[in-house]
Design a protein around this motif. Structure first.
Motif, PDB file in Angstrom:
ATOM      1  N   THR A 183       0.787  -1.239   0.058  1.00 42.17           N
ATOM      2  CA  THR A 183       0.067  -0.059  -0.114  1.00 42.17           C
ATOM      3  C   THR A 183       0.916   1.195   0.107  1.00 42.17           C
ATOM      4  OG1 THR A 183      -0.220   0.423   2.364  1.00 42.17           O
ATOM      5  CG2 THR A 183      -1.560  -1.265   1.628  1.00 42.17           C
ATOM      6  N   VAL A 184       0.411   2.520  -0.378  1.00 43.63           N
ATOM      7  CA  VAL A 184       1.143   3.536  -0.623  1.00 43.63           C
ATOM      8  C   VAL A 184       1.681   3.872   0.775  1.00 43.63           C
ATOM      9  CG1 VAL A 184      -0.685   5.191  -0.227  1.00 43.63           C
ATOM     10  CG2 VAL A 184       1.242   5.946  -1.385  1.00 43.63           C
ATOM     11  N   GLU A 185       0.811   3.608   1.879  1.00 47.20           N
ATOM     12  CA  GLU A 185       1.267   4.013   3.355  1.00 47.20           C
ATOM     13  C   GLU A 185       2.592   3.149   3.698  1.00 47.20           C
ATOM     14  OE1 GLU A 185      -1.732   3.430   2.473  1.00 47.20           O
ATOM     15  OE2 GLU A 185      -2.822   5.189   3.014  1.00 47.20           O
ATOM     16  N   ASP A 186       2.908   2.116   2.967  1.00 49.63           N
ATOM     17  CA  ASP A 186       4.273   1.189   3.394  1.00 49.63           C
ATOM     18  C   ASP A 186       5.224   2.037   3.074  1.00 49.63           C
ATOM     19  OD1 ASP A 186       2.759  -0.804   4.265  1.00 49.63           O
ATOM     20  OD2 ASP A 186       2.811  -1.868   2.521  1.00 49.63           O
ATOM     21  N   LEU A 187       5.140   3.039   1.960  1.00 51.25           N
ATOM     22  CA  LEU A 187       6.288   3.961   1.775  1.00 51.25           C
ATOM     23  C   LEU A 187       6.808   4.955   3.195  1.00 51.25           C
ATOM     24  CD1 LEU A 187       5.594   5.004  -1.848  1.00 51.25           C
ATOM     25  CD2 LEU A 187       7.453   3.331  -0.831  1.00 51.25           C
ATOM     26  N   LEU A 188       5.679   4.819   3.975  1.00 56.30           N
ATOM     27  CA  LEU A 188       6.243   5.763   5.305  1.00 56.30           C
ATOM     28  C   LEU A 188       6.889   5.081   6.242  1.00 56.30           C
ATOM     29  CD1 LEU A 188       2.747   7.709   5.494  1.00 56.30           C
ATOM     30  CD2 LEU A 188       4.813   8.534   4.417  1.00 56.30           C
ATOM     31  N   ARG A 189       6.982   3.760   6.131  1.00 48.64           N
ATOM     32  CA  ARG A 189       7.538   2.922   7.151  1.00 48.64           C
ATOM     33  C   ARG A 189       9.135   3.511   7.281  1.00 48.64           C
ATOM     34  NH1 ARG A 189       5.881  -3.548   6.168  1.00 48.64           N
ATOM     35  NH2 ARG A 189       3.711  -3.290   6.604  1.00 48.64           N
ATOM     36  N   PRO A 190       9.820   3.101   8.346  1.00 45.57           N
ATOM     37  CA  PRO A 190      11.224   3.883   8.353  1.00 45.57           C
ATOM     38  C   PRO A 190      12.160   3.068   7.294  1.00 45.57           C
ATOM     39  CG  PRO A 190      10.233   3.220  10.648  1.00 45.57           C
ATOM     40  CD  PRO A 190       9.269   2.787   9.448  1.00 45.57           C
ATOM     41  N   GLN A 191      11.810   1.944   6.970  1.00 47.44           N
ATOM     42  CA  GLN A 191      12.765   1.256   6.230  1.00 47.44           C
ATOM     43  C   GLN A 191      12.763   1.936   4.704  1.00 47.44           C
ATOM     44  OE1 GLN A 191      10.177  -0.138   8.040  1.00 47.44           O
ATOM     45  NE2 GLN A 191      10.201  -2.328   8.040  1.00 47.44           N
ATOM     46  N   HIS A 192      11.586   2.573   4.429  1.00 48.80           N
ATOM     47  CA  HIS A 192      11.518   3.340   3.234  1.00 48.80           C
ATOM     48  C   HIS A 192      11.823   4.797   3.148  1.00 48.80           C
ATOM     49  CE1 HIS A 192      10.200  -0.240   1.007  1.00 48.80           C
ATOM     50  NE2 HIS A 192       9.518  -0.458   2.076  1.00 48.80           N
ATOM     51  N   GLN A 193      12.364   5.360   4.348  1.00 46.48           N
ATOM     52  CA  GLN A 193      12.686   6.730   4.543  1.00 46.48           C
ATOM     53  C   GLN A 193      14.163   6.823   4.577  1.00 46.48           C
ATOM     54  OE1 GLN A 193       9.982   9.485   4.674  1.00 46.48           O
ATOM     55  NE2 GLN A 193       8.950   7.920   3.876  1.00 46.48           N
ATOM     56  N   GLU A 194      14.559   7.319   3.787  1.00 45.69           N
ATOM     57  CA  GLU A 194      16.220   7.609   3.617  1.00 45.69           C
ATOM     58  C   GLU A 194      16.805   8.433   4.905  1.00 45.69           C
ATOM     59  OE1 GLU A 194      18.849   6.301   3.357  1.00 45.69           O
ATOM     60  OE2 GLU A 194      19.305   6.186   1.322  1.00 45.69           O
ATOM     61  N   LYS A 195      17.509   7.897   5.695  1.00 45.55           N
ATOM     62  CA  LYS A 195      18.081   8.533   6.782  1.00 45.55           C
ATOM     63  C   LYS A 195      19.014   9.773   6.301  1.00 45.55           C
ATOM     64  CE  LYS A 195      18.294   4.655   9.843  1.00 45.55           C
ATOM     65  NZ  LYS A 195      17.452   3.605   8.839  1.00 45.55           N
TER      66      LYS A 195
END
Length: 531
Positions: free
Chosen positions: A519-531
């Motif tokens: 789902t598009v909200e999965d892109l908000l998981r920390p794993q998909h947010q570049e540090k």
């Protein structure tokens, strides 16, 4: 209780003949022409309808695969040696990456479509969270630019809490068109150089673990026919950029799911389902149809990974390390298998030599042999062992089960009682058996579609992968077509029944290597947010 027709072969054969005659009368000349235009035969279509009417045979689970009972763990020292093996063979040009990439993005946005249909978010907290999170998406700047070209200011919409124009611009064809694009072309992550699509992340991965000594990276994507042109054009635009950035030469290829792998649909009465114009309706046969695409490749060692299971650069080291470990594990096994296969074909083995090979089969490949095996002659046992070794090989990464939907590794019994390692989907389990459902629920590990496959034999000849399919491992699902219900038939899944007769080895990998975007909200998981 055994059915009368099962006790009497004549009755069973008569019933099958009667069903064949009935099915033959179902199809008109127009139907037969439509079937043959798709590359199918009328007999194949009849067989598919027969499967609908008789039902799919469930697998018989014996027990879940667990650590030290079907699933191996690689230690740090062993891992270093496996990485070295992988790098050696990657440098020799044996590696290829195979990415099923035909998935449509529309399913990712079902919640956003629902919000749009409802006229926005009525709950204040939900609206505030949505507007706050919007800036975290890699496509945020693109959204801002498209709105500006249309004369609208995104900051004003955010301040007013006006959700619908934002959603419409993301999804509609005159906006970002994310509701019509394949997942491969959606912007997933931010990187130091800018935003990256899922397909770009796969190119970066390929440069990190399939590149050969000359810098060549072979990557194959399976795509839907409707998106083939758009993906080809996108790859043409970015190819040179990534070659320079990663000091690589990308050998990229695409294929589409063949029409002859589509399956006929039936209505709820198990009669052929027809559209409003009276034509038969065919549906894609599921990811198992991609076996044809895989079989057509000039591959040797092939990594398989879904298009949406990628991470930004900060998490790539772990992903790449375990890809190399899986590759090295396969190479180490292959070297033993190829040596033993060559020795078996030479003949003249002693009992002690054969015992060594049998011990390897049982210990390292988790293979079992039929009850009559031990009493057979030396030559017959050599023949059977060679037949078990001379197959495609896959090494599958599996992760701890944390409740993600999908299949898992099990010991499965065939009709003779022999056991094999299989990746099983829930739909393949007998839903009427509490004991089978209990075994399904007891699974400790999950299949993240993280495979490396050896598709050549000990003489470097390509296997015909179609010879190692369990044709009975099909599944039937209830679907809808323009609001009308139907039954759809899916072929044996690519990593399920389509590889049922491969030699299979399971390796535990860290959960951090599995980061799908459903789902598009999965892109908000920390794993998909570049540090």
């Amino acid at each position: 209780m055994q059915r009368a027709e099962d006790r009497c072969p004549d009755t069973r054969e008569r019933n099958q003949r009667d069903m064949t005659m009935t099915l033959q009368r179902i199809f008109s000349d127009q139907d037969k022409a439509q079937i043959e235009e798709r590359g199918l035969s009328v007999e194949q279509a009849m067989e598919q309808i027969r499967i609908f009417r008789e039902g799919a045979a469930p697998l018989k689970l014996n027990r879940p695969c667990t650590l030290q009972d079907g699933i191996f763990v690689v230690g740090e020292e062993e891992g270093g040696e496996l990485v070295r093996l992988h790098e050696e063979e990657a440098g020799a040009g044996r590696m290829l990456k195979f990415v099923p990439a035909s998935g449509a993005a529309s399913r990712m946005f079902k919640d956003w479509y629902r919000i749009l249909d409802a006229g926005g978010l009525q709950d204040e907290d939900s609206r505030t969270k949505f507007l706050r999170d919007l800036k975290k998406y890699a496509f945020f700047e693109d959204l801002k630019s498209v709105l500006a070209k249309a004369g609208r200011n995104l900051d004003d919409l955010l301040e007013k809490g006006d959700v619908c124009p934002i959603l419409s611009t993301v999804l509609a064809a005159d906006g970002l068109s994310y509701g019509q694009l394949p997942k491969a072309l959606l912007k997933f992550h931010l990187s130091p150089e800018g935003s990256r699509t899922a397909i770009e992340e796969h190119l970066v991965e390929a440069a990190l673990y399939v590149k050969d000594a000359q810098g060549r990276c072979r990557v194959h994507f399976t795509v839907s026919a409707e998106h083939e042109g758009a993906i080809q054009e996108f790859l043409r635009r970015i190819d040179e950029i990534y070659e320079k950035r990663w000091n690589a030469s990308f050998d990229l290829s695409l294929s589409i799911q063949h029409a002859h792998t589509d399956t006929i649909a039936v209505d709820l009465e198990k009669a052929p389902f027809r559209d409003l114009d009276g034509f038969l309706v065919f549906r894609p046969g599921g990811h198992g149809a991609l076996l044809e695409n895989l079989n057509a490749l000039d591959g040797d060692i092939v990594f398989i990974k879904n298009i949406d299971n990628v991470v930004p650069d900060s998490l790539k080291p772990s992903t790449v390390l375990y890809k190399q470990i899986l590759g090295g594990y396969l190479i180490r096994l292959q070297r033993r298998i190829f040596s033993y296969a060559a020795r078996l074909t030479e003949g003249g083995l002693t009992e002690d030599e054969l015992s060594e090979i049998i011990a390897f089969c049982r210990r390292d490949l988790c293979l079992s042999f039929p009850p009559a095996f031990n009493g057979a002659s030396l030559s017959e046992r050599c023949r059977q062992v060679f037949q078990r070794l001379n197959r495609p090989l896959r090494v599958c990464g599996v992760v701890r089960n944390v409740g993600e939907p999908g299949g898992g590794p099990f010991w499965v019994e065939d009709e003779t009682g022999a056991l094999s390692l299989q990746i099983v989907e829930e739909i393949q389990v007998d839903s009427n058996s509490e004991s089978q459902r209990s075994l399904w629920r007891a699974a400790t590990h999950f299949n993240p579609v993280d495979l490396v496959c050896g598709v050549r034999d000990y003489l470097s000849r390509k296997f015909d992968l179609r010879q190692f399919v369990n044709p009975r491992a099909i599944s039937i699902a209830r679907k809808t077509e323009k609001g009308r219900e139907l039954y759809a038939l899916e072929l044996p899944g690519l990593w399920n029944g389509a590889m049922a007769d491969w030699n299979t080895v399971l390796i535990e990998v860290p959960l951090e290597t599995f980061n799908p975007v459903k789902t598009v909200e999965d892109l908000l998981r920390p794993q998909h947010q570049e540090k």
